[in-house]
Design a protein around this motif. Sequence first.
Motif: not given
Length: 570
Positions: A350, A333, A327, A507, A331, A335, A329
């Motif tokens: 992506r 999910r 993942d 994050r 989000d 990639d 980025d």
Amino acid sequence: MHFRRRDFLRSIWRAGLVFTFDQLVAGESLPVRFVNVAREAGLRTRTIFGGEKSNRYLLETTGCGVAFFDYDNDGWLDIFLVNGTRFESNFPKGSEPTNRLYKNNRDGTFTDVTVKAGLARTGWGQGVCIGDYDNDGNDDLFVSYWGENALYRNNGDGTFTDTAAKAGVTTAGGKLKRWNTGCAFLDYDRDGWLDLFVANYIDFDPATVPVPESGLCQYKGLKVACGPPGLQGGRNILFRNNRDGTFTDVSEKAGIWKTPGTYGLGVLVSDFDNDGWPDIYVANDSSSSALYRNNGDGTFREIAIEAGVAFSADGKTQAGMGVAAADYDGDGRFDIVKTNFAGDTSSLYRNLGGNFFEDQTYKAGLGRNTRFLGWGVGFLDFDNDGLPDILLTNGHVFPEVGESNVESGYRQRKVLYRNLGDGRFADVSLDGGTGILETVPARGCAFGDFDNDGDIDVVVNCTNDVPQLLRCDGSAGNNWLKVKLVGVKSNRSAIGARVYCKPEGGRKQMEEIRSGGSYLSQNDLRAHFGLGKARTADLEIQWPSGHVDRISRAAANQVLKIVEGASRMK
């Protein structure tokens, strides 16, 4: 004072400083360097694979995979290197090339224990994947071959027994031997027992394929081995675990043979649509790649074209090799990154959710490199800042290219991309250390922390050369956390489990425990998280069984062993 861009660049030039565009974008030099310590560590045996100057058959070009795994459960990663052979097998008796198992001595060195472990075998080895298929607490070893595969059961005493014939996974055939390549253990039906997926490249018979002197196959004016176009593609295999030490071939029943693509190489298993069921992605050579969506009822549906991961951004077929997921980025999910042939870029897809992907190769900054021929690949947070970076290993497929100006020659350096945190990556290869810049005919590579110092190292299997062991030496000063999972109701290796990590003030990250991946290789089964400056992190583990464990404020810079049901120990 107003400082124009032209004045800024002129001042850099006058100071004698030279930076690439990506280095300027990255904003600073790398806080880590990769150094090849293979020789000092004791990894000095060459991997033999086909002719060194020229190849008559395509089989001589693909090379082998490599595994990082803890075969003796001592908490330190050992190394298994797949080996090959040559058609002109004139090796003196007792000196034939074999696979190699190196035991980690916990001091930066390894000891070759291949013979003692019962793993010496000569043949056209291809891929390797790890998983505890009999749920006895010891990770077992599957090795794919052109011909009969090997399933090495870990006896728990430092030795292995090949149970492939008894288990029914040899895939022995007639004259046209199966060319088994990438592999992965997975619990596709979530019954707590690991099943096995094996990609296939070509049903290959040296007696019937064209040879270079026929003049039928050329590359840049050079006569080279023929294929894969024009040769009979192989069919991928799914074996269901019968829970008694044997497997049943369910490929046709499960829908694995209902796919337009063939020439399978790299295998990646991940729950791409977040529905709790593991899906399978296969990087195909010179054909559309395959994405088998798990329907949750024992069957799969191939959706690569509609999902957007079958072709390049301009709709062309590619020569896919290695594949990895993360993942990148943040989000929530997973990639996909995939390596391809020279003259093409690597692919970055992506995940948009809903079984749709978007090709971000050029937008993300991976479209500048077209001169390398990619093989092994992985996402790794090399500076522990919480952002997955990317490393690709490269080497040309045809030794006839030599060290000429055709692309980048047969021996090639690696490519290292740093995640900038905004969806883009910067090429920081030239600042990545001598281990990145050293040119080798690389093939499979695996990622893991062999010295348990908290950063990710890389082992690379090379064709007709000694392996590389790229130690990551860092000065970033960031914290980290590793998680070792043990299934109870789920499979013992915890393959398919998802781990969420929320560093204090940072994050949320996620990792998945996977078998297989990269190019025919196996990464460390421990989940690794870079924490930046955070000293604690909250963890959530979603097990394949459906059980969820939560750990609050886990201290940084340690390896946590978490048993399904939330028991834990260091």
